[in-house]
Design a protein around this motif. Structure first.
Motif, PDB file in Angstrom:
ATOM      1  N   GLN A   5       0.870  -1.176  -0.034  1.00  0.00           N
ATOM      2  CA  GLN A   5      -0.003   0.060  -0.044  1.00  0.00           C
ATOM      3  C   GLN A   5       0.984   1.366   0.047  1.00  0.00           C
ATOM      4  O   GLN A   5       1.908   1.112   0.696  1.00  0.00           O
ATOM      5  CB  GLN A   5      -0.708   0.122   1.292  1.00  0.00           C
ATOM      6  CG  GLN A   5      -2.126  -1.186   1.342  1.00  0.00           C
ATOM      7  CD  GLN A   5      -3.053  -0.627   0.030  1.00  0.00           C
ATOM      8  OE1 GLN A   5      -3.484   0.647  -0.150  1.00  0.00           O
ATOM      9  NE2 GLN A   5      -3.557  -1.729  -0.550  1.00  0.00           N
ATOM     10  N   GLU A   6       0.464   2.217  -0.746  1.00  0.00           N
ATOM     11  CA  GLU A   6       0.950   3.509  -0.762  1.00  0.00           C
ATOM     12  C   GLU A   6       0.341   4.509   0.108  1.00  0.00           C
ATOM     13  O   GLU A   6      -0.308   3.899   0.869  1.00  0.00           O
ATOM     14  CB  GLU A   6       0.937   4.174  -2.102  1.00  0.00           C
ATOM     15  CG  GLU A   6       1.466   3.242  -3.246  1.00  0.00           C
ATOM     16  CD  GLU A   6       3.145   2.924  -3.361  1.00  0.00           C
ATOM     17  OE1 GLU A   6       3.819   3.379  -2.655  1.00  0.00           O
ATOM     18  OE2 GLU A   6       3.535   2.143  -3.943  1.00  0.00           O
ATOM     19  N   ARG A   7       0.936   5.816   0.302  1.00  0.00           N
ATOM     20  CA  ARG A   7       0.038   6.799   1.188  1.00  0.00           C
ATOM     21  C   ARG A   7      -1.156   7.011   0.631  1.00  0.00           C
ATOM     22  O   ARG A   7      -2.130   7.524   1.336  1.00  0.00           O
ATOM     23  CB  ARG A   7       0.701   8.136   0.897  1.00  0.00           C
ATOM     24  CG  ARG A   7       2.210   7.953   1.603  1.00  0.00           C
ATOM     25  CD  ARG A   7       1.937   8.175   3.127  1.00  0.00           C
ATOM     26  NE  ARG A   7       0.991   9.193   3.469  1.00  0.00           N
ATOM     27  CZ  ARG A   7       1.414  10.134   3.899  1.00  0.00           C
ATOM     28  NH1 ARG A   7       2.632  10.720   3.812  1.00  0.00           N
ATOM     29  NH2 ARG A   7       0.667  11.114   4.250  1.00  0.00           N
ATOM     30  N   ILE A   8      -1.709   6.401  -0.605  1.00  0.00           N
ATOM     31  CA  ILE A   8      -3.131   6.557  -0.997  1.00  0.00           C
ATOM     32  C   ILE A   8      -3.443   4.857  -1.285  1.00  0.00           C
ATOM     33  O   ILE A   8      -2.770   4.072  -1.400  1.00  0.00           O
ATOM     34  CB  ILE A   8      -3.368   7.241  -2.360  1.00  0.00           C
ATOM     35  CG1 ILE A   8      -2.485   6.605  -3.452  1.00  0.00           C
ATOM     36  CG2 ILE A   8      -3.022   8.535  -2.162  1.00  0.00           C
ATOM     37  CD1 ILE A   8      -2.803   7.085  -4.706  1.00  0.00           C
ATOM     38  N   ALA A   9      -4.909   4.673  -1.030  1.00  0.00           N
ATOM     39  CA  ALA A   9      -5.283   3.343  -1.147  1.00  0.00           C
ATOM     40  C   ALA A   9      -4.791   2.757  -2.491  1.00  0.00           C
ATOM     41  O   ALA A   9      -5.150   3.308  -3.316  1.00  0.00           O
ATOM     42  CB  ALA A   9      -6.679   3.234  -1.038  1.00  0.00           C
ATOM     43  N   THR A  10      -4.249   1.641  -2.786  1.00  0.00           N
ATOM     44  CA  THR A  10      -3.688   0.764  -3.801  1.00  0.00           C
ATOM     45  C   THR A  10      -4.660  -0.318  -3.891  1.00  0.00           C
ATOM     46  O   THR A  10      -4.336  -1.387  -3.180  1.00  0.00           O
ATOM     47  CB  THR A  10      -2.177   0.827  -3.841  1.00  0.00           C
ATOM     48  OG1 THR A  10      -1.818   2.021  -3.712  1.00  0.00           O
ATOM     49  CG2 THR A  10      -1.702   0.072  -5.084  1.00  0.00           C
ATOM     50  N   LEU A  11      -5.571  -0.294  -4.868  1.00  0.00           N
ATOM     51  CA  LEU A  11      -6.174  -1.818  -5.438  1.00  0.00           C
ATOM     52  C   LEU A  11      -5.495  -2.707  -6.152  1.00  0.00           C
ATOM     53  O   LEU A  11      -5.278  -2.035  -7.517  1.00  0.00           O
ATOM     54  CB  LEU A  11      -7.482  -1.280  -5.588  1.00  0.00           C
ATOM     55  CG  LEU A  11      -8.436  -1.030  -4.573  1.00  0.00           C
ATOM     56  CD1 LEU A  11      -8.007   0.376  -3.721  1.00  0.00           C
ATOM     57  CD2 LEU A  11     -10.003  -0.490  -5.014  1.00  0.00           C
ATOM     58  N   HIS A  12      -5.073  -3.658  -5.955  1.00  0.00           N
ATOM     59  CA  HIS A  12      -4.195  -4.492  -6.876  1.00  0.00           C
ATOM     60  C   HIS A  12      -5.080  -5.692  -7.530  1.00  0.00           C
ATOM     61  O   HIS A  12      -6.231  -5.893  -7.102  1.00  0.00           O
ATOM     62  CB  HIS A  12      -3.246  -5.219  -5.944  1.00  0.00           C
ATOM     63  CG  HIS A  12      -2.502  -4.554  -5.133  1.00  0.00           C
ATOM     64  ND1 HIS A  12      -2.688  -3.873  -3.843  1.00  0.00           N
ATOM     65  CD2 HIS A  12      -1.147  -4.052  -5.275  1.00  0.00           C
ATOM     66  CE1 HIS A  12      -1.841  -3.209  -3.387  1.00  0.00           C
ATOM     67  NE2 HIS A  12      -0.690  -3.355  -4.259  1.00  0.00           N
ATOM     68  N   GLU A  13      -4.696  -6.207  -8.465  1.00  0.00           N
ATOM     69  CA  GLU A  13      -5.149  -7.531  -9.087  1.00  0.00           C
ATOM     70  C   GLU A  13      -4.350  -8.588  -8.780  1.00  0.00           C
ATOM     71  O   GLU A  13      -3.450  -8.884  -9.191  1.00  0.00           O
ATOM     72  CB  GLU A  13      -4.999  -6.977 -10.803  1.00  0.00           C
ATOM     73  CG  GLU A  13      -5.435  -8.253 -11.690  1.00  0.00           C
ATOM     74  CD  GLU A  13      -5.322  -8.012 -13.096  1.00  0.00           C
ATOM     75  OE1 GLU A  13      -5.318  -9.424 -13.681  1.00  0.00           O
ATOM     76  OE2 GLU A  13      -5.146  -7.027 -13.528  1.00  0.00           O
TER      77      GLU A  13
END
Length: 382
Positions: A5-13
């Protein structure tokens, strides 16, 4: 596979078997399409191109259909008619905006907003009308040969979780080589150089996006009306600057769109990546100054070159690890070219927020669609 996760929400595949990526929100995102306007800017080079054909064909597959598909087109007077006919051949609720129509130029000039034009102005012309007819707006380019209808669902998914802004990221690996050159060799090393010298939340925010120069994003209509668009290639960075003000870290997300194959530009010249770097630099540095960062321009170019060299060494190792072709000399040449773009930003020529615009979206629609007939048998609403 990773789940950092970065400083913002990171939605992965993550690729969860038959359920597919984003399956947990697939139903909600699909339902949201009916309340979404899609904006796909085009110029003459997209006319009947295989990539644009794929994008429009994939959009036809969306069920339910979007509330509207706005296509801001920049084309010569003799080409706009054929362009409309071609766009009208797709079973989409298309609304064509002729961005360089004489009426559009007149509306902007009368409001004191005349001047240079480009992708940013084209997208901005569509954002106001799009935000008027939908709860959300999805924007993406028309040159992605790997585009899928599911990308709309993925970009919308964070908005169903009360985020206001969502940006796509993806790998630019094609034909056995690393691409995404302007991001890898200009934006990233420049921002790293600035982060080393300045402790500022806006730099942290801009650095949290894995592919900040991607053209794919989704925004609530609330946020879309509050974007001050740079007129040309600074659009993506300018959008992030305004998203920081409206959505911030907590209201922003990025989503994995897999691997993208885009058209490629030459490096040299005003129409190549070299020219684009000047506009990206001016917008980026303008956003930072606006948020209280005072770059040390006397040393910034030198520090950028040093950081670029470090990254080239890392890219060379990554390419070798994956068996990819890599030319470090060519990459160093690009860094040298881009370094010439680093200078204090000039006059701010961004277009205003739509909530502050001196005319209405209806005025733009009337000026950008100076025709009355409709194509029989088409769902086009232009």
């Amino acid at each position: 596979m990773e789940y950092v996760q970065e400083r913002i929400a990171t939605l992965h595949e993550f690729g969860n078997g038959d359920e597919g990526p984003g399956s947990g929100l697939a139903r909600e995102a699909a339902a949201a399409v009916a309340e979404t306007a899609v904006v796909v800017p085009m110029t003459g080079r997209e006319y009947e191109s295989p990539a644009a054909e794929r994008v429009l064909g994939e959009l036809e597959r969306l069920e339910p259909a979007p509330a509207a598909v706005f296509v801001p087109v920049r084309a010569e007077p003799g080409r706009i008619g054929p362009f409309r006919e071609w766009l009208g051949s797709f079973a989409l609720p298309t609304r064509v905006l002729w961005c360089n129509a004489p009426g559009v130029d007149a509306v902007l000039a009368d409001a004191g907003l005349g001047g240079e034009f480009g992708k940013g102005r084209d997208v901005w012309l569509a954002l106001g009308p799009a935000a008027d007819v939908a709860d959300a707006v999805v924007v993406h380019d028309a040159d992605a040969r790997s585009y899928e209808a599911a990308h709309v669902h993925r970009l919308l998914a964070p908005l169903t979780m009360d985020f206001d802004f969502s940006k796509g990221y993806y790998a630019r690996v094609e034909r056995g080589r690393l691409y995404g050159r302007l991001f890898r060799l200009f934006y990233e090393p420049l921002l790293r150089s600035l982060a080393d010298a300045h402790d500022a939340p806006i730099i942290d925010y801009l650095g949290a996006f894995r592919y900040a120069l991607a053209g794919e994003f989704a925004a609530s209509s609330h946020l879309a009306r509050r974007l001050r668009a740079p007129r040309a290639w600074g659009l993506e960075v300018g959008t992030l600057g305004d998203a920081y003000d409206v959505a911030g870290f907590g209201g922003s997300a990025q989503v994995d769109l897999g691997r993208h194959e885009h058209d490629h530009r030459a490096v040299a010249g005003d129409t190549g990546l070299e020219g684009m770097s000047r506009e990206v630099a001016a917008t980026l540095l303008g956003v930072l100054e606006e948020h209280g960062v005072d770059p040390e321009y006397e040393t910034l170019s030198k520090r950028y070159r040093a950081t670029g060299k470090e990254l080239i060494d890392q890219y060379r190792a990554d390419a070798a690890f994956n068996g990819l072709e890599y030319d470090p000399a060519a990459e160093r040449d690009q860094v040298s070219r881009y370094a010439e773009s680093i200078a204090p930003p000039g006059l701010d020529t961004r277009l205003p927020r739509w909530i502050d615009a001196p005319f209405t979206p209806a005025d733009v629609l009337a000026a950008a669609r100076p025709w009355r007939e409709r194509r029989v048998g088409s769902r086009s609403q232009d």
